[in-house]
Design an enzyme around this catalytic site. Structure first.
Site, mmCIF file in Angstrom:
data_model
loop_
_atom_site.group_PDB
_atom_site.id
_atom_site.type_symbol
_atom_site.label_atom_id
_atom_site.label_comp_id
_atom_site.label_asym_id
_atom_site.label_seq_id
_atom_site.Cartn_x
_atom_site.Cartn_y
_atom_site.Cartn_z
ATOM 1 N N LYS A 76 0.822 -1.220 0.000
ATOM 2 C CA LYS A 76 0.000 0.000 0.000
ATOM 3 C C LYS A 76 0.862 1.278 0.000
ATOM 4 C CE LYS A 76 -4.092 -2.110 2.074
ATOM 5 N NZ LYS A 76 -5.122 -1.978 3.132
ATOM 6 N N TYR A 124 -12.345 -1.969 -4.221
ATOM 7 C CA TYR A 124 -12.896 -2.111 -2.874
ATOM 8 C C TYR A 124 -14.423 -2.018 -2.852
ATOM 9 C CZ TYR A 124 -8.376 -2.045 -0.424
ATOM 10 O OH TYR A 124 -7.135 -2.370 0.083
ATOM 11 N N ASN A 143 -2.122 0.151 6.531
ATOM 12 C CA ASN A 143 -1.670 -1.100 7.166
ATOM 13 C C ASN A 143 -0.720 -1.904 6.270
ATOM 14 O OD1 ASN A 143 -3.579 -1.992 5.369
ATOM 15 N ND2 ASN A 143 -4.745 -3.203 6.821
ATOM 16 N N HIS A 157 -2.245 -5.530 1.440
ATOM 17 C CA HIS A 157 -3.548 -6.191 1.258
ATOM 18 C C HIS A 157 -3.289 -7.581 0.714
ATOM 19 C CE1 HIS A 157 -7.612 -7.066 -0.217
ATOM 20 N NE2 HIS A 157 -6.998 -7.528 -1.292
ATOM 21 N N GLU A 214 -9.427 -10.549 -8.001
ATOM 22 C CA GLU A 214 -8.462 -9.474 -7.745
ATOM 23 C C GLU A 214 -7.258 -9.570 -8.689
ATOM 24 O OE1 GLU A 214 -9.581 -8.618 -3.068
ATOM 25 O OE2 GLU A 214 -7.685 -9.640 -3.508
HETATM 26 P P1 CMP Z 1 -7.580 -4.514 3.300
HETATM 27 O O1 CMP Z 1 -7.123 -5.910 3.533
HETATM 28 O O2 CMP Z 1 -6.947 -3.790 2.167
HETATM 29 O O3 CMP Z 1 -9.175 -4.514 3.083
HETATM 30 C C1 CMP Z 1 -9.965 -3.375 3.324
HETATM 31 C C2 CMP Z 1 -9.223 -2.298 4.039
HETATM 32 O O4 CMP Z 1 -10.001 -1.324 4.689
HETATM 33 C C3 CMP Z 1 -8.424 -2.916 5.152
HETATM 34 O O5 CMP Z 1 -7.345 -3.665 4.623
HETATM 35 C C4 CMP Z 1 -8.024 -1.687 5.968
HETATM 36 O O6 CMP Z 1 -6.818 -1.113 5.549
HETATM 37 C C5 CMP Z 1 -9.143 -0.699 5.642
HETATM 38 N N1 CMP Z 1 -9.884 -0.289 6.817
HETATM 39 C C6 CMP Z 1 -9.979 0.968 7.270
HETATM 40 N N2 CMP Z 1 -10.732 1.023 8.370
HETATM 41 C C7 CMP Z 1 -11.145 -0.248 8.634
HETATM 42 C C8 CMP Z 1 -11.950 -0.828 9.660
HETATM 43 N N3 CMP Z 1 -12.487 -0.105 10.630
HETATM 44 N N4 CMP Z 1 -12.144 -2.173 9.613
HETATM 45 C C9 CMP Z 1 -11.597 -2.930 8.604
HETATM 46 N N5 CMP Z 1 -10.828 -2.409 7.606
HETATM 47 C C10 CMP Z 1 -10.595 -1.085 7.632
#
Ligand code: CMP
Length: 139
Positions: free
Chosen positions: A10, A50, A113, A116, A127
């Protein structure tokens, strides 16, 4: 079972020059890279990727964050690749991720984070196809 999965390094991790370290962790876990590229997502592309989260309160912030800088997308392959990569990433919230995971090492927040990974075989297929044509994936 040999599986394919999809990964995104990311924008926060790319900007922090952590891409190489994250790819090395993926390789050290026994996964191989079958395709990889750096791209800057458009808003429409990030919204489409998303779409499953479009009703969630964090959706707009997530999309804005995902287009804030380049990302590195890849197709990974290996034994139980989907679960293996999810274990390697750790919990979505880096504060809850286990020691030695990518998100523990490099994640800054639940949104930023670091990475993904696909959550299931059907999601992985969708994906991977969202970002790569079959010609771009090493056979
Ligand atoms: P990812 O695995 O990319 O899938 C969806 C993303 O939404 C997740 O990682 C997080 O980075 C983001 N995200 C932001 N806020 C939340 C939340 N409260 N709960 C879950 N995912 C979140």
């Amino acid at each position: 079972m040999i599986e394919s999965t999809f990964s995104i390094v990311k924008p926060d991790a790319v900007a922090a020059k952590q891409t190489g370290a994250i790819i090395q962790m993926i390789l050290d876990a026994g996964l191989s890279v079958k395709a990889m590229k750096m791209i800057r997502l458009t808003r429409a592309q990030a919204e489409g990727f998303y779409a499953v989260h479009s009703a969630r309160p964090f959706f707009n912030d997530l999309v804005t964050y995902m287009i804030s800088g380049p990302v590195v997308v890849s197709c990974l392959e290996g034994e139980n690749a989907i679960a293996k990569y999810r274990d390697l990433m750790g919990a979505t919230d880096p504060a809850k991720a286990a020691p030695g995971t990518i998100r523990k090492n490099f994640g800054k927040s639940i949104e930023a984070n670091a990475c993904h990974g696909s959550d299931a075989a059907e999601t992985a297929k969708v994906e991977i196809a969202y970002f790569f044509s079959s010609l771009e994936i090493v056979g």
